[in-house]
Design an enzyme around this catalytic site. Structure first.
Site, PDB file in Angstrom:
ATOM      1  CG  ASP A 121      -1.863   1.183   1.208  1.00  0.00           C
ATOM      2  OD1 ASP A 121      -2.860   1.070   0.458  1.00  0.00           O
ATOM      3  OD2 ASP A 121      -1.615   2.206   1.867  1.00  0.00           O
ATOM      4  CE1 TYR A 126       0.667   7.949   2.420  1.00  0.00           C
ATOM      5  CE2 TYR A 126       1.116   5.667   1.839  1.00  0.00           C
ATOM      6  CZ  TYR A 126       0.280   6.637   2.366  1.00  0.00           C
ATOM      7  OH  TYR A 126      -0.958   6.262   2.843  1.00  0.00           O
ATOM      8  CE  LYS A 151      -3.573   4.746   0.086  1.00  0.00           C
ATOM      9  NZ  LYS A 151      -2.246   4.563   0.665  1.00  0.00           N
ATOM     10  CG  HIS A 184      -4.479   9.814  -0.187  1.00  0.00           C
ATOM     11  ND1 HIS A 184      -3.132   9.720  -0.384  1.00  0.00           N
ATOM     12  CD2 HIS A 184      -4.665   9.397   1.085  1.00  0.00           C
ATOM     13  CE1 HIS A 184      -2.543   9.254   0.704  1.00  0.00           C
ATOM     14  NE2 HIS A 184      -3.459   9.056   1.611  1.00  0.00           N
TER      15      HIS A 184
END
Ligand SMILES: NC(=O)c1ccc[n+]([C@@H]2O[C@H](COP(=O)([O-])OP(=O)(O)OC[C@H]3O[C@@H](n4cnc5c(N)ncnc54)[C@H](OP(=O)(O)O)[C@@H]3O)[C@@H](O)[C@H]2O)c1
Length: 378
Positions: A121, A126, A151, A184
């Site tokens: 994931d 990120y 996302k 997201h």
């Protein structure tokens, strides 16, 4: 050879003594009965022993075995995968990659793939997709055996911005497609401004239509949402969607178990994915020290983290524990069906206190409303 009767002492007329003959017959029957009983007893004892051995082996493999993931998973009755509306199978445990720093995330992904994880994931925001992509490539695990999630960040909800954002993630992850692409947050920002785009936030349908187009184009296999409450899911699914959201990734943990959202999602065919399943960095210690978690761990001979992760899967959700520690990565993959009474005990404990969210960026994003408020703000 003379028979036993011929050897018997005779009475006067040369005939065998009848009383003695009957006695010997009785003795013989007793002997046969004794043998039959003895053999039956041995068989019963052996069967019981075998049953006990099978039971203890099952318990060992279920709760104490240190065998490979596949072996334990096969023996546990918790699902290792769920089916999505597309027909794809999504592994029930994934490695979460948020807050895994550069230089750490690659080795975490390698450790995970080595331990048997097949679900990663990740997300554009990120900032580690490149390192994750390289680790995946280096692992040599064939692409079609992997389930990779990325996302769409808040800044790219405008239809014209979506494909370039996706392409950036695909390039970083070094893959032709993602297995799952999520919106997201149900919050759209004006590109490059980080200010709320009220129109696209109130109506996510144009964003969703573009994602549907990218599914048809083959760049995404499944589309889903994240951080949507019931009102926001309804606001999206009230449109004539070509593809329904396959999953909703939300915060679920001991402190914020969201039983209503879980039930509503099940009733409406949307699979939930549990993020921050251990309580995230700040609350993981507290979550693993919950008395019920500790008691169940001791009773079953598994770790507190395994109790919590198993509880999530047993609730019928995907679970996304994050770790960069190889031993924990390995530990977190082993889920077990908790006996019903212990599962209920943990479930009851989780809903017997006021819910407390770990993550709510509404204030830091200056939204002026709570993103999780069920009342529609526009
Ligand atoms: N969609 C969203 O908006 C959203 C938001 C949050 C999270 N997520 C996803 O969900 C994933 C997980 O959430 P999270 O990272 O917030 O929190 P989490 O998985 O609940 O907790 C991570 C923390 O637990 C520790 N930990 C992991 N396994 C452990 C074990 N067996 N024993 C003791 N400690 C353990 C980790 O330490 P070490 O790493 O040091 O081992 C880390 O400090 C994220 O990585 C991300 O993929 C999505």
């Amino acid at each position: 050879m003379p028979s036993v009767y011929q050897l018997l002492p005779t009475t006067d007329g040369g005939k065998p003594d009848e009383q003695l003959t009957r006695k010997i017959k009785r003795e013989k029957i007793k002997k046969i009965l004794f043998h039959v009983l003895a053999v039956s007893a041995i068989m019963v004892i052996a069967a019981q022993g075998l049953r006990a051995f099978i039971r203890s082996s099952e318990r060992f493999l279920q709760y104490g075995g240190k065998g490979c993931h596949g072996m334990q998973r096969n023996l546990s009755s918790l699902p290792s995968h769920y089916s999505l509306p597309s027909g794809d199978k999504i592994p029930s445990v994934a490695l979460g990659c948020w807050k895994s720093s550069p230089g750490e995330v690659g080795q975490a992904v390698k450790a995970a793939l080595n331990a048997g994880y097949r679900h990663i994931d990740d997300a554009w925001i990120y900032g580690n997709e490149k390192e994750v992509g390289k680790a995946i490539k280096d692992s040599g695990v064939p692409r079609d055996q992997l389930f990779i999630t990325s996302k769409l960040w808040n800044s790219f909800h405008a239809p014209e911005d979506i494909e370039p954002a996706l392409d950036e993630s695909l390039k970083a992850l070094d893959t032709e497609y993602v297995d799952m692409y999520l919106i997201h947050w149900p919050i759209a920002w004006k590109k490059d401004e980080n200010v709320l785009d009220k129109e696209l936030t109130a109506n996510p349908y144009p964003t969703w239509q573009k994602l549907e187009e990218l599914v048809d184009k083959g760049k995404i296999r499944n589309i889903g949402i994240s951080n949507f409450n019931i009102a926001r899911v309804k606001n999206l699914t009230g449109n004539a969607l070509k593809y329904q959201p396959a999953v909703n990734q939300v915060e679920l943990n001991f402190f914020n178990p969201q039983p209503e959202l879980l039930k509503w999602s099940k009733d409406n065919g949307i699979l939930l994915e549990a993020y921050s399943p251990l309580g995230s960095n700040d609350n993981v210690k507290k979550a693993l020290s919950v008395p019920e978690v500790q008691e169940i761990a001791t009773e079953l001979g598994i770790t507190p983290a395994q109790v919590v992760i198993s509880w999530h899967v047993q609730r019928g959700t995907i679970v996304l524990p994050k770790s960069v520690t190889p031993s924990r990565i390995e530990e977190n993959l082993h889920v077990f069906k908790l006996p019903d009474d212990l599962f209920e005990k943990l479930e009851n404990a989780s809903v017997s206190h006021p819910p407390q969210r770990t993550l709510n960026p509404s204030k830091s994003w200056n939204l002026g409303f709570d993103v999780f408020d069920e009342k529609w703000p526009f």
